[in-house]
Design a protein around this motif. Structure first.
Motif, PDB file in Angstrom:
ATOM      1  N   PRO A  83      -1.690  37.475   3.416  1.00 63.19           N
ATOM      2  CA  PRO A  83      -2.112  37.515   2.007  1.00 63.19           C
ATOM      3  C   PRO A  83      -3.440  36.796   1.776  1.00 63.19           C
ATOM      4  CG  PRO A  83      -0.260  36.002   2.310  1.00 63.19           C
ATOM      5  CD  PRO A  83      -0.430  36.731   3.600  1.00 63.19           C
ATOM      6  N   SER A  84      -4.103  37.156   0.677  1.00 62.20           N
ATOM      7  CA  SER A  84      -5.347  36.474   0.290  1.00 62.20           C
ATOM      8  C   SER A  84      -5.084  34.989   0.180  1.00 62.20           C
ATOM      9  CB  SER A  84      -5.829  36.954  -1.083  1.00 62.20           C
ATOM     10  OG  SER A  84      -5.493  38.290  -1.295  1.00 62.20           O
ATOM     11  N   GLY A  85      -6.022  34.207   0.660  1.00 61.86           N
ATOM     12  CA  GLY A  85      -5.911  32.762   0.495  1.00 61.86           C
ATOM     13  C   GLY A  85      -5.140  32.061   1.582  1.00 61.86           C
ATOM     14  N   VAL A  86      -4.641  32.804   2.565  1.00 60.24           N
ATOM     15  CA  VAL A  86      -3.769  32.175   3.571  1.00 60.24           C
ATOM     16  C   VAL A  86      -4.573  31.469   4.676  1.00 60.24           C
ATOM     17  CG1 VAL A  86      -3.482  34.117   5.166  1.00 60.24           C
ATOM     18  CG2 VAL A  86      -1.607  32.507   4.834  1.00 60.24           C
ATOM     19  N   VAL A 127      -5.761  29.376  -6.902  1.00 55.01           N
ATOM     20  CA  VAL A 127      -6.294  28.791  -8.136  1.00 55.01           C
ATOM     21  C   VAL A 127      -7.640  28.125  -7.877  1.00 55.01           C
ATOM     22  CG1 VAL A 127      -5.917  27.017  -9.890  1.00 55.01           C
ATOM     23  CG2 VAL A 127      -4.019  28.484  -9.178  1.00 55.01           C
ATOM     24  N   SER A 128      -7.737  27.412  -6.749  1.00 48.90           N
ATOM     25  CA  SER A 128      -8.938  26.604  -6.513  1.00 48.90           C
ATOM     26  C   SER A 128     -10.128  27.435  -6.065  1.00 48.90           C
ATOM     27  CB  SER A 128      -8.648  25.531  -5.455  1.00 48.90           C
ATOM     28  OG  SER A 128      -8.498  26.142  -4.194  1.00 48.90           O
ATOM     29  N   ARG A 173      -3.143  37.624  -8.968  1.00 45.99           N
ATOM     30  CA  ARG A 173      -3.342  37.291  -7.561  1.00 45.99           C
ATOM     31  C   ARG A 173      -2.015  36.888  -6.901  1.00 45.99           C
ATOM     32  NH1 ARG A 173      -7.910  35.320  -5.323  1.00 45.99           N
ATOM     33  NH2 ARG A 173      -9.776  36.477  -5.894  1.00 45.99           N
ATOM     34  N   LEU A 174      -1.223  36.139  -7.623  1.00 46.52           N
ATOM     35  CA  LEU A 174       0.067  35.707  -7.081  1.00 46.52           C
ATOM     36  C   LEU A 174       0.994  36.899  -6.901  1.00 46.52           C
ATOM     37  CD1 LEU A 174       0.704  32.325  -8.908  1.00 46.52           C
ATOM     38  CD2 LEU A 174       0.579  32.698  -6.444  1.00 46.52           C
TER      39      LEU A 174
END
Lengths: 206, 206
Positions: free
Chosen positions: B14-17, B136-137, B149-150
Protein backbone atom coordinates in the motif's frame (compact mmCIF):
# COMPACT_ATOMS: atom_id res chain seq x y z
CA UNK A 1 0.91 -9.85 18.21
CA UNK A 2 0.65 -12.35 15.36
CA UNK A 3 0.10 -15.90 16.55
CA UNK A 4 1.41 -18.32 14.02
CA UNK A 5 1.39 -22.10 13.89
CA UNK A 6 4.65 -23.99 13.56
CA UNK A 7 5.71 -25.68 10.33
CA UNK A 8 6.76 -29.31 9.80
CA UNK A 9 10.03 -29.51 7.84
CA UNK A 10 11.11 -32.85 6.37
CA UNK A 11 14.74 -33.37 5.35
CA UNK A 12 15.24 -36.39 3.16
CA UNK A 13 17.33 -37.69 0.28
CA UNK A 14 19.07 -40.79 -1.06
CA UNK A 15 21.14 -43.12 1.15
CA UNK A 16 24.64 -41.84 1.63
CA UNK A 17 23.85 -38.19 0.94
CA UNK A 18 24.62 -37.06 4.50
CA UNK A 19 21.18 -36.28 5.98
CA UNK A 20 22.23 -37.09 9.54
CA UNK A 21 25.30 -34.85 9.43
CA UNK A 22 23.30 -31.89 8.13
CA UNK A 23 20.60 -32.45 10.75
CA UNK A 24 23.12 -32.60 13.63
CA UNK A 25 24.85 -29.40 12.57
CA UNK A 26 21.50 -27.66 12.06
CA UNK A 27 20.42 -28.53 15.59
CA UNK A 28 23.68 -27.20 17.00
CA UNK A 29 22.87 -23.83 15.42
CA UNK A 30 19.07 -23.65 15.50
CA UNK A 31 17.61 -23.94 18.98
CA UNK A 32 14.03 -23.04 18.03
CA UNK A 33 13.48 -26.26 16.13
CA UNK A 34 11.91 -29.27 17.77
CA UNK A 35 13.25 -32.58 16.53
CA UNK A 36 10.43 -34.98 15.78
CA UNK A 37 10.48 -37.77 18.38
CA UNK A 38 9.79 -41.21 16.96
CA UNK A 39 7.56 -43.90 18.36
CA UNK A 40 8.89 -47.46 18.62
CA UNK A 41 8.04 -50.93 19.85
CA UNK A 42 11.63 -51.84 20.58
CA UNK A 43 12.70 -52.18 24.22
CA UNK A 44 13.80 -49.12 26.09
CA UNK A 45 17.58 -49.22 26.65
CA UNK A 46 19.30 -48.13 29.86
CA UNK A 47 19.48 -44.35 30.02
CA UNK A 48 16.77 -43.76 27.42
CA UNK A 49 13.78 -41.64 28.45
CA UNK A 50 10.21 -42.07 27.23
CA UNK A 51 9.12 -38.94 25.36
CA UNK A 52 12.72 -37.81 24.90
CA UNK A 53 14.55 -40.54 23.00
CA UNK A 54 11.42 -42.28 21.78
CA UNK A 55 7.80 -42.82 22.66
CA UNK A 56 7.73 -46.50 23.69
CA UNK A 57 4.67 -48.57 22.79
CA UNK A 58 3.71 -52.22 22.72
CA UNK A 59 3.22 -53.91 19.38
CA UNK A 60 -0.55 -53.94 19.98
CA UNK A 61 -0.68 -50.23 20.81
CA UNK A 62 1.41 -49.39 17.75
CA UNK A 63 -0.77 -51.44 15.42
CA UNK A 64 -3.86 -49.76 16.80
CA UNK A 65 -2.31 -46.34 16.12
CA UNK A 66 -1.57 -47.44 12.54
CA UNK A 67 -5.22 -48.43 12.11
CA UNK A 68 -6.36 -45.10 13.56
CA UNK A 69 -4.19 -43.13 11.12
CA UNK A 70 -2.15 -41.77 14.00
CA UNK A 71 1.24 -42.22 12.33
CA UNK A 72 2.57 -39.83 9.70
CA UNK A 73 4.84 -42.66 8.55
CA UNK A 74 6.11 -45.96 9.91
CA UNK A 75 8.32 -48.88 8.99
CA UNK A 76 9.40 -52.21 10.43
CA UNK A 77 13.04 -53.07 11.15
CA UNK A 78 14.11 -56.35 12.79
CA UNK A 79 10.59 -57.10 14.02
CA UNK A 80 10.10 -53.68 15.59
CA UNK A 81 7.98 -50.78 14.45
CA UNK A 82 9.33 -47.23 14.19
CA UNK A 83 7.17 -44.27 13.23
CA UNK A 84 6.29 -40.60 13.55
CA UNK A 85 3.28 -39.92 15.80
CA UNK A 86 0.82 -37.45 14.33
CA UNK A 87 -0.44 -36.19 17.70
CA UNK A 88 2.96 -35.16 18.96
CA UNK A 89 3.75 -33.32 15.73
CA UNK A 90 0.40 -31.53 15.60
CA UNK A 91 0.49 -30.43 19.24
CA UNK A 92 4.00 -29.05 18.83
CA UNK A 93 2.94 -27.13 15.71
CA UNK A 94 -0.14 -25.78 17.50
CA UNK A 95 2.16 -24.40 20.18
CA UNK A 96 3.86 -22.36 17.48
CA UNK A 97 7.01 -24.45 17.31
CA UNK A 98 8.53 -25.83 14.13
CA UNK A 99 9.12 -29.58 13.94
CA UNK A 100 12.03 -31.07 12.03
CA UNK A 101 12.06 -34.61 10.70
CA UNK A 102 15.07 -36.29 9.06
CA UNK A 103 14.03 -39.41 7.25
CA UNK A 104 14.61 -41.83 4.36
CA UNK A 105 12.87 -41.15 1.04
CA UNK A 106 10.23 -43.85 1.48
CA UNK A 107 9.25 -42.42 4.86
CA UNK A 108 9.16 -38.88 3.49
CA UNK A 109 6.73 -39.97 0.78
CA UNK A 110 4.45 -41.45 3.45
CA UNK A 111 4.58 -38.17 5.37
CA UNK A 112 3.80 -36.28 2.16
CA UNK A 113 0.64 -38.35 1.77
CA UNK A 114 -0.47 -37.94 5.38
CA UNK A 115 0.70 -34.39 5.97
CA UNK A 116 0.98 -32.57 2.63
CA UNK A 117 1.22 -29.17 4.34
CA UNK A 118 4.75 -30.08 5.45
CA UNK A 119 7.74 -28.49 3.73
CA UNK A 120 9.80 -31.18 1.98
CA UNK A 121 13.52 -30.63 1.44
CA UNK A 122 15.52 -32.98 -0.75
CA UNK A 123 19.21 -33.26 0.08
CA UNK A 124 21.14 -33.80 -3.10
CA UNK A 125 24.62 -35.32 -3.54
CA UNK A 126 27.28 -32.84 -4.69
CA UNK A 127 28.14 -35.17 -7.56
CA UNK A 128 27.55 -38.66 -8.75
CA UNK A 129 31.12 -39.71 -8.00
CA UNK A 130 30.78 -38.45 -4.47
CA UNK A 131 27.60 -40.49 -3.95
CA UNK A 132 29.27 -43.59 -5.39
CA UNK A 133 32.26 -43.10 -3.12
CA UNK A 134 30.07 -42.71 -0.06
CA UNK A 135 28.07 -45.81 -0.85
CA UNK A 136 31.16 -47.88 -1.66
CA UNK A 137 33.15 -46.70 1.36
CA UNK A 138 30.39 -47.70 3.76
CA UNK A 139 31.68 -51.21 4.07
CA UNK A 140 33.05 -54.26 2.37
CA UNK A 141 29.96 -54.80 0.26
CA UNK A 142 30.04 -56.87 -2.90
CA UNK A 143 30.04 -55.33 -6.36
CA UNK A 144 26.44 -56.47 -6.76
CA UNK A 145 25.29 -54.84 -3.54
CA UNK A 146 26.97 -51.57 -4.52
CA UNK A 147 25.24 -51.65 -7.89
CA UNK A 148 21.90 -52.28 -6.17
CA UNK A 149 22.52 -49.36 -3.86
CA UNK A 150 23.28 -47.10 -6.80
CA UNK A 151 20.12 -48.25 -8.56
CA UNK A 152 18.17 -47.51 -5.40
CA UNK A 153 19.76 -44.07 -5.18
CA UNK A 154 18.70 -43.41 -8.74
CA UNK A 155 15.13 -44.42 -7.93
CA UNK A 156 15.17 -42.20 -4.88
CA UNK A 157 16.32 -39.26 -6.95
CA UNK A 158 13.35 -39.82 -9.23
CA UNK A 159 11.20 -39.13 -6.16
CA UNK A 160 12.52 -35.58 -6.04
CA UNK A 161 9.34 -34.33 -7.70
CA UNK A 162 7.42 -34.79 -4.46
CA UNK A 163 9.64 -32.24 -2.70
CA UNK A 164 9.41 -28.47 -2.36
CA UNK A 165 13.12 -27.63 -2.23
CA UNK A 166 16.40 -29.12 -3.35
CA UNK A 167 19.60 -28.47 -1.37
CA UNK A 168 22.99 -29.68 -2.57
CA UNK A 169 25.15 -31.14 0.19
CA UNK A 170 28.45 -29.92 -1.23
CA UNK A 171 29.63 -28.66 2.15
CA UNK A 172 27.73 -29.34 5.36
CA UNK A 173 27.74 -25.66 6.38
CA UNK A 174 26.38 -24.58 2.98
CA UNK A 175 23.58 -27.13 3.20
CA UNK A 176 22.76 -26.09 6.78
CA UNK A 177 22.65 -22.40 5.80
CA UNK A 178 20.30 -23.18 2.94
CA UNK A 179 17.97 -25.19 5.16
CA UNK A 180 17.90 -22.27 7.61
CA UNK A 181 17.06 -19.90 4.75
CA UNK A 182 14.17 -22.13 3.71
CA UNK A 183 12.84 -22.23 7.28
CA UNK A 184 12.89 -18.43 7.57
CA UNK A 185 11.39 -17.89 4.17
CA UNK A 186 8.54 -20.35 4.69
CA UNK A 187 7.45 -18.29 7.69
CA UNK A 188 6.97 -15.33 5.33
CA UNK A 189 4.60 -17.19 3.00
CA UNK A 190 1.43 -15.24 2.47
CA UNK A 191 -0.93 -18.21 2.79
CA UNK A 192 0.41 -18.90 6.29
CA UNK A 193 0.05 -15.42 7.69
CA UNK A 194 -2.27 -13.32 5.53
CA UNK A 195 -5.41 -14.05 7.54
CA UNK A 196 -3.99 -12.70 10.77
CA UNK A 197 -2.56 -9.61 9.11
CA UNK A 198 -5.79 -8.84 7.33
CA UNK A 199 -7.78 -9.16 10.52
CA UNK A 200 -5.56 -6.72 12.36
CA UNK A 201 -5.87 -4.09 9.68
CA UNK A 202 -9.56 -4.54 9.04
CA UNK A 203 -10.31 -4.25 12.72
CA UNK A 204 -8.38 -1.00 12.70
CA UNK A 205 -9.62 0.48 9.44
CA UNK A 206 -13.31 -0.27 9.69
CA UNK B 1 27.59 -26.75 -13.72
CA UNK B 2 23.91 -25.97 -13.19
CA UNK B 3 22.62 -23.26 -15.50
CA UNK B 4 19.65 -21.57 -13.95
CA UNK B 5 17.35 -18.82 -15.19
CA UNK B 6 16.92 -15.67 -13.15
CA UNK B 7 13.75 -14.93 -11.18
CA UNK B 8 11.55 -11.83 -11.35
CA UNK B 9 10.84 -10.47 -7.84
CA UNK B 10 8.09 -7.89 -7.38
CA UNK B 11 8.02 -5.77 -4.23
CA UNK B 12 4.71 -4.00 -3.69
CA UNK B 13 2.34 -2.84 -0.99
CA UNK B 14 0.00 0.00 0.00
CA UNK B 15 0.91 3.67 -0.41
CA UNK B 16 3.02 4.92 2.45
CA UNK B 17 4.39 1.53 3.48
CA UNK B 18 7.98 2.36 2.53
CA UNK B 19 8.60 0.33 -0.63
CA UNK B 20 11.14 2.77 -2.04
CA UNK B 21 13.23 2.86 1.14
CA UNK B 22 13.39 -0.94 1.34
CA UNK B 23 14.32 -1.20 -2.34
CA UNK B 24 17.12 1.39 -2.04
CA UNK B 25 18.68 -0.36 0.97
CA UNK B 26 18.34 -3.75 -0.71
CA UNK B 27 20.24 -2.50 -3.76
CA UNK B 28 23.00 -1.10 -1.57
CA UNK B 29 23.52 -4.61 -0.17
CA UNK B 30 22.62 -6.90 -3.04
CA UNK B 31 24.72 -6.35 -6.14
CA UNK B 32 23.52 -9.39 -8.08
CA UNK B 33 20.03 -8.00 -8.56
CA UNK B 34 19.10 -6.10 -11.70
CA UNK B 35 16.61 -3.33 -11.13
CA UNK B 36 13.86 -3.43 -13.72
CA UNK B 37 14.27 -0.44 -16.04
CA UNK B 38 11.00 1.24 -16.96
CA UNK B 39 9.88 2.42 -20.36
CA UNK B 40 8.40 5.91 -20.70
CA UNK B 41 7.09 8.44 -23.20
CA UNK B 42 8.14 11.43 -21.16
CA UNK B 43 11.02 13.57 -22.44
CA UNK B 44 14.52 12.59 -21.53
CA UNK B 45 15.97 15.01 -19.00
CA UNK B 46 19.54 16.30 -19.05
CA UNK B 47 21.90 13.67 -17.69
CA UNK B 48 19.49 10.76 -18.17
CA UNK B 49 20.68 7.85 -20.30
CA UNK B 50 18.47 5.67 -22.51
CA UNK B 51 18.54 2.09 -21.25
CA UNK B 52 19.86 3.17 -17.86
CA UNK B 53 17.34 5.59 -16.37
CA UNK B 54 14.51 4.64 -18.70
CA UNK B 55 13.88 3.27 -22.14
CA UNK B 56 12.49 6.30 -24.01
CA UNK B 57 9.76 5.76 -26.57
CA UNK B 58 7.34 7.89 -28.53
CA UNK B 59 3.67 7.69 -27.69
CA UNK B 60 3.05 5.77 -30.92
CA UNK B 61 5.79 3.25 -30.20
CA UNK B 62 4.52 2.74 -26.65
CA UNK B 63 0.93 2.19 -27.77
CA UNK B 64 2.09 -0.35 -30.33
CA UNK B 65 3.98 -2.21 -27.58
CA UNK B 66 0.82 -2.23 -25.44
CA UNK B 67 -1.11 -3.74 -28.37
CA UNK B 68 1.60 -6.36 -28.88
CA UNK B 69 1.47 -7.43 -25.23
CA UNK B 70 5.05 -6.25 -24.75
CA UNK B 71 4.45 -4.55 -21.38
CA UNK B 72 4.18 -6.47 -18.12
CA UNK B 73 2.31 -3.48 -16.73
CA UNK B 74 1.80 0.17 -17.62
CA UNK B 75 0.04 3.29 -16.44
CA UNK B 76 -0.48 6.89 -17.51
CA UNK B 77 0.61 9.87 -15.40
CA UNK B 78 0.27 13.48 -16.58
CA UNK B 79 -0.23 12.44 -20.21
CA UNK B 80 2.82 10.18 -20.26
CA UNK B 81 3.03 6.41 -20.28
CA UNK B 82 5.24 4.46 -17.89
CA UNK B 83 5.62 0.69 -18.01
CA UNK B 84 7.75 -2.42 -17.62
CA UNK B 85 9.02 -3.87 -20.90
CA UNK B 86 8.63 -7.64 -21.15
CA UNK B 87 11.59 -8.13 -23.50
CA UNK B 88 14.10 -6.49 -21.22
CA UNK B 89 12.91 -8.53 -18.24
CA UNK B 90 12.91 -11.83 -20.13
CA UNK B 91 16.36 -11.31 -21.65
CA UNK B 92 17.84 -10.47 -18.26
CA UNK B 93 16.27 -13.59 -16.72
CA UNK B 94 17.55 -15.75 -19.58
CA UNK B 95 21.05 -14.49 -18.80
CA UNK B 96 20.63 -15.97 -15.32
CA UNK B 97 20.18 -12.65 -13.54
CA UNK B 98 17.36 -11.88 -11.13
CA UNK B 99 15.21 -8.82 -11.86
CA UNK B 100 13.69 -6.71 -9.11
CA UNK B 101 10.64 -4.53 -9.59
CA UNK B 102 9.26 -2.13 -6.99
CA UNK B 103 5.77 -1.03 -7.88
CA UNK B 104 2.31 0.08 -6.70
CA UNK B 105 -0.31 -2.58 -5.99
CA UNK B 106 -2.29 -1.96 -9.20
CA UNK B 107 0.86 -2.40 -11.28
CA UNK B 108 1.83 -5.54 -9.38
CA UNK B 109 -1.55 -7.09 -10.16
CA UNK B 110 -1.01 -6.39 -13.86
CA UNK B 111 2.41 -8.07 -13.67
CA UNK B 112 0.82 -11.03 -11.89
CA UNK B 113 -1.56 -11.45 -14.82
CA UNK B 114 1.12 -11.13 -17.48
CA UNK B 115 3.96 -12.88 -15.68
CA UNK B 116 2.54 -15.23 -13.03
CA UNK B 117 5.89 -17.02 -12.60
CA UNK B 118 7.21 -13.92 -10.82
CA UNK B 119 7.63 -13.97 -7.02
CA UNK B 120 5.31 -11.41 -5.44
CA UNK B 121 6.25 -9.85 -2.09
CA UNK B 122 3.77 -7.70 -0.20
CA UNK B 123 5.28 -5.08 2.09
CA UNK B 124 3.05 -4.68 5.11
CA UNK B 125 2.81 -1.69 7.49
CA UNK B 126 4.12 -2.39 11.02
CA UNK B 127 0.81 -1.18 12.42
CA UNK B 128 -2.30 0.61 11.39
CA UNK B 129 -1.35 3.72 13.34
CA UNK B 130 1.99 3.84 11.61
CA UNK B 131 0.32 3.68 8.20
CA UNK B 132 -2.13 6.43 9.18
CA UNK B 133 0.73 8.58 10.40
CA UNK B 134 2.68 8.11 7.20
CA UNK B 135 -0.31 8.96 5.04
CA UNK B 136 -1.27 12.00 7.13
CA UNK B 137 2.27 13.34 7.42
CA UNK B 138 2.77 13.35 3.66
CA UNK B 139 1.31 16.80 3.28
CA UNK B 140 -1.39 19.21 4.20
CA UNK B 141 -4.17 17.07 2.82
CA UNK B 142 -7.77 17.51 3.85
CA UNK B 143 -9.52 15.16 6.26
CA UNK B 144 -11.50 13.78 3.33
CA UNK B 145 -8.39 13.03 1.28
CA UNK B 146 -6.77 11.28 4.21
CA UNK B 147 -9.87 9.14 4.69
CA UNK B 148 -9.83 8.28 0.99
CA UNK B 149 -6.19 7.30 1.22
CA UNK B 150 -6.92 5.03 4.17
CA UNK B 151 -9.79 3.44 2.30
CA UNK B 152 -7.48 2.89 -0.65
CA UNK B 153 -4.88 1.35 1.64
CA UNK B 154 -7.50 -1.01 2.96
CA UNK B 155 -8.46 -2.04 -0.55
CA UNK B 156 -4.81 -2.56 -1.41
CA UNK B 157 -4.37 -4.78 1.62
CA UNK B 158 -7.28 -6.89 0.38
CA UNK B 159 -5.13 -7.57 -2.70
CA UNK B 160 -2.61 -9.37 -0.53
CA UNK B 161 -4.06 -12.71 -1.65
CA UNK B 162 -2.36 -12.35 -5.02
CA UNK B 163 1.07 -12.34 -3.38
CA UNK B 164 3.45 -15.15 -2.45
CA UNK B 165 5.07 -13.57 0.62
CA UNK B 166 4.27 -10.95 3.23
CA UNK B 167 7.06 -8.90 4.82
CA UNK B 168 6.39 -6.47 7.66
CA UNK B 169 8.25 -3.20 7.31
CA UNK B 170 8.81 -2.66 11.03
CA UNK B 171 12.46 -1.76 10.54
CA UNK B 172 13.99 -1.23 7.12
CA UNK B 173 16.90 -3.59 7.83
CA UNK B 174 14.55 -6.35 9.00
CA UNK B 175 12.45 -6.02 5.86
CA UNK B 176 15.56 -6.01 3.65
CA UNK B 177 16.92 -9.14 5.36
CA UNK B 178 13.62 -10.91 4.86
CA UNK B 179 13.50 -10.00 1.17
CA UNK B 180 17.06 -11.34 0.80
CA UNK B 181 16.00 -14.58 2.53
CA UNK B 182 13.10 -14.96 0.11
CA UNK B 183 15.40 -14.41 -2.88
CA UNK B 184 17.85 -17.10 -1.69
CA UNK B 185 15.11 -19.55 -0.80
CA UNK B 186 13.30 -19.19 -4.12
CA UNK B 187 16.47 -20.32 -5.87
CA UNK B 188 16.25 -23.60 -3.94
CA UNK B 189 12.73 -24.41 -5.14
CA UNK B 190 12.55 -27.87 -6.61
CA UNK B 191 10.44 -26.91 -9.62
CA UNK B 192 13.10 -24.42 -10.73
CA UNK B 193 16.09 -26.71 -10.56
CA UNK B 194 15.00 -30.35 -10.43
CA UNK B 195 15.27 -30.96 -14.17
CA UNK B 196 18.92 -30.01 -14.36
CA UNK B 197 19.80 -32.04 -11.28
CA UNK B 198 18.01 -35.10 -12.53
CA UNK B 199 19.71 -34.91 -15.88
CA UNK B 200 23.16 -34.78 -14.31
CA UNK B 201 22.51 -37.82 -12.16
CA UNK B 202 20.74 -39.85 -14.81
CA UNK B 203 23.54 -39.25 -17.27
CA UNK B 204 25.96 -40.54 -14.66
CA UNK B 205 23.95 -43.44 -13.28
CA UNK B 206 22.67 -45.00 -16.48
Amino acid sequence: MIKEKGILFILSGPSGVGKGTVRKKLFEEETDLQYSISMTTRDRRPGEVDGVDYFYKTKEEFEQLIKDGQLLEYAQYVNNYYGTPRNYVEETLENGQDVFLEIEVQGALQVKENFPEGVFIFLFPPSLDELKNRIVSRGTESQELVLNRLKEARNEIEMMDAYDYVVVNDKVQHAVDKVKTIIKSEHLKRERIAKQYKKILEDGLS
